[in-house]
Design an enzyme around this catalytic site. Sequence first.
Site, short mmCIF file in Angstrom:
data_model
loop_
_atom_site.label_atom_id
_atom_site.label_comp_id
_atom_site.label_asym_id
_atom_site.label_seq_id
_atom_site.Cartn_x
_atom_site.Cartn_y
_atom_site.Cartn_z
N GLU A 45 -14.16 40.07 -25.71
CA GLU A 45 -13.86 39.57 -24.00
C GLU A 45 -14.26 38.56 -24.20
O GLU A 45 -14.66 38.05 -24.62
CB GLU A 45 -13.74 40.46 -23.15
CG GLU A 45 -13.10 41.51 -22.16
CD GLU A 45 -11.81 40.62 -22.22
OE1 GLU A 45 -11.61 39.93 -22.25
OE2 GLU A 45 -11.64 41.74 -21.32
N ASP A 46 -13.35 37.77 -23.12
CA ASP A 46 -13.57 35.63 -23.38
C ASP A 46 -14.23 35.98 -21.67
O ASP A 46 -15.72 35.96 -21.72
CB ASP A 46 -12.23 35.52 -22.37
CG ASP A 46 -11.35 36.24 -21.37
OD1 ASP A 46 -11.79 37.39 -20.68
OD2 ASP A 46 -10.95 35.79 -21.19
N LYS A 90 -4.47 36.93 -24.15
CA LYS A 90 -4.96 35.11 -25.03
C LYS A 90 -6.42 34.98 -24.68
O LYS A 90 -6.75 34.24 -26.11
CB LYS A 90 -3.94 34.48 -24.28
CG LYS A 90 -2.84 34.86 -24.43
CD LYS A 90 -1.55 33.66 -24.17
CE LYS A 90 -0.15 34.51 -23.18
NZ LYS A 90 0.56 33.62 -23.03
N GLY A 91 -6.93 34.93 -23.81
CA GLY A 91 -8.35 34.40 -23.77
C GLY A 91 -9.35 34.30 -24.47
O GLY A 91 -10.07 33.49 -24.76
N ARG A 149 -7.11 25.93 -22.72
CA ARG A 149 -7.29 27.07 -23.34
C ARG A 149 -8.85 26.27 -24.71
O ARG A 149 -9.38 26.80 -25.28
CB ARG A 149 -6.11 27.55 -24.07
CG ARG A 149 -6.28 28.96 -23.73
CD ARG A 149 -4.88 29.77 -23.81
NE ARG A 149 -3.92 31.08 -23.20
CZ ARG A 149 -4.68 31.34 -22.46
NH1 ARG A 149 -5.73 31.99 -21.78
NH2 ARG A 149 -4.01 32.68 -21.26
N ASP A 173 -15.26 39.51 -15.06
CA ASP A 173 -15.51 39.70 -13.67
C ASP A 173 -15.64 40.60 -12.31
O ASP A 173 -16.40 41.00 -12.74
CB ASP A 173 -13.79 38.27 -13.56
CG ASP A 173 -13.86 37.71 -12.31
OD1 ASP A 173 -14.93 36.76 -11.50
OD2 ASP A 173 -12.57 37.85 -11.25
N ASP A 216 -7.92 29.83 -19.59
CA ASP A 216 -7.08 29.04 -19.15
C ASP A 216 -6.73 28.86 -17.26
O ASP A 216 -7.39 29.79 -16.87
CB ASP A 216 -6.02 29.90 -19.29
CG ASP A 216 -4.77 30.76 -18.63
OD1 ASP A 216 -6.26 31.74 -18.14
OD2 ASP A 216 -4.24 30.70 -18.11
N LYS A 221 -19.91 37.06 -15.20
CA LYS A 221 -20.10 37.06 -13.32
C LYS A 221 -20.70 38.18 -12.73
O LYS A 221 -19.97 38.49 -12.39
CB LYS A 221 -18.66 36.54 -12.65
CG LYS A 221 -18.05 34.99 -13.17
CD LYS A 221 -16.95 34.83 -12.44
CE LYS A 221 -16.41 33.56 -13.11
NZ LYS A 221 -14.82 33.35 -12.14
N PHE A 252 -14.80 29.20 -11.21
CA PHE A 252 -13.06 29.16 -12.21
C PHE A 252 -13.53 28.37 -12.87
O PHE A 252 -13.97 27.65 -13.27
CB PHE A 252 -12.42 28.75 -11.44
CG PHE A 252 -11.40 29.51 -11.87
CD1 PHE A 252 -11.00 30.73 -11.49
CD2 PHE A 252 -11.01 28.94 -13.16
CE1 PHE A 252 -9.87 30.74 -12.99
CE2 PHE A 252 -9.56 29.32 -13.96
CZ PHE A 252 -8.76 30.38 -13.68
N VAL A 253 -13.95 28.72 -14.51
CA VAL A 253 -14.11 28.52 -15.83
C VAL A 253 -12.78 28.62 -16.57
O VAL A 253 -11.86 28.90 -16.68
CB VAL A 253 -15.43 28.94 -16.31
CG1 VAL A 253 -16.51 29.03 -15.74
CG2 VAL A 253 -15.61 30.35 -16.39
#
Length: 182
Positions: free
Chosen positions: A101-102, A45-46, A167, A105, A161, A133, A154-155
Amino acid sequence: MKSNHPDVAEILISANALHKRVEALGEEITAAYAGQEPLLLAVLKGSVVFMADLMRQISVPHAIDFMAVSSYGAATESSGVVRILKDLDEPIEGKDVLIVEDIIDSGHTLAYLRGLLLARNPASLRIVTLLSKPSRREVDVPVDWVGFEIPDKFVIGYGLDFDEYYRDLPYIGVLKEHVYGD
Ligand code: IMP
Ligand code: MG
């Protein structure tokens, strides 16, 4: 930048900076797909907030679709094998697909997804990610557009989320450690 939110340590990327960068990405993507009708594929959902803003900055005709995936849990995390919870509505064979994509990582999720989609024979497959990242990367994934490279923190916000919260924040913020330290 400081935030008024009690769980946000700092604002990493302001709403205004996000808007400007998304506008620029939209221009580049529009130019790259001149004469084509790409399919924008967001991973739930990001990516929904980024997708909603980005699509309005892309001025070639395009369709959108969504996939939902879940990773197989800690034991197989390093393999990046993901389970498809919701597949695409239409076949992508012969289409020019852009994955939206959000954040990337380790890269495992996207590497797996990319392989899975390539097996369906799209005409082309490119990737745009809002955030990356680089210091966390374990597998190389060819990414065509990156919005921002960020440090290993961590963002949250702008779709991202922690435990389904945050969100809705209009900026990208760093989560305070007390929130995830039980
Ligand atoms: P990876 O690239 O396979 O390691 O996983 C990327 C996924 O992990 C992203 O799509 C997010 O769902 C999640 N993720 C990684 N870093 C963050 C973060 O800083 N905030 C929120 N979600 C994150
Ligand atoms: Mg994601």
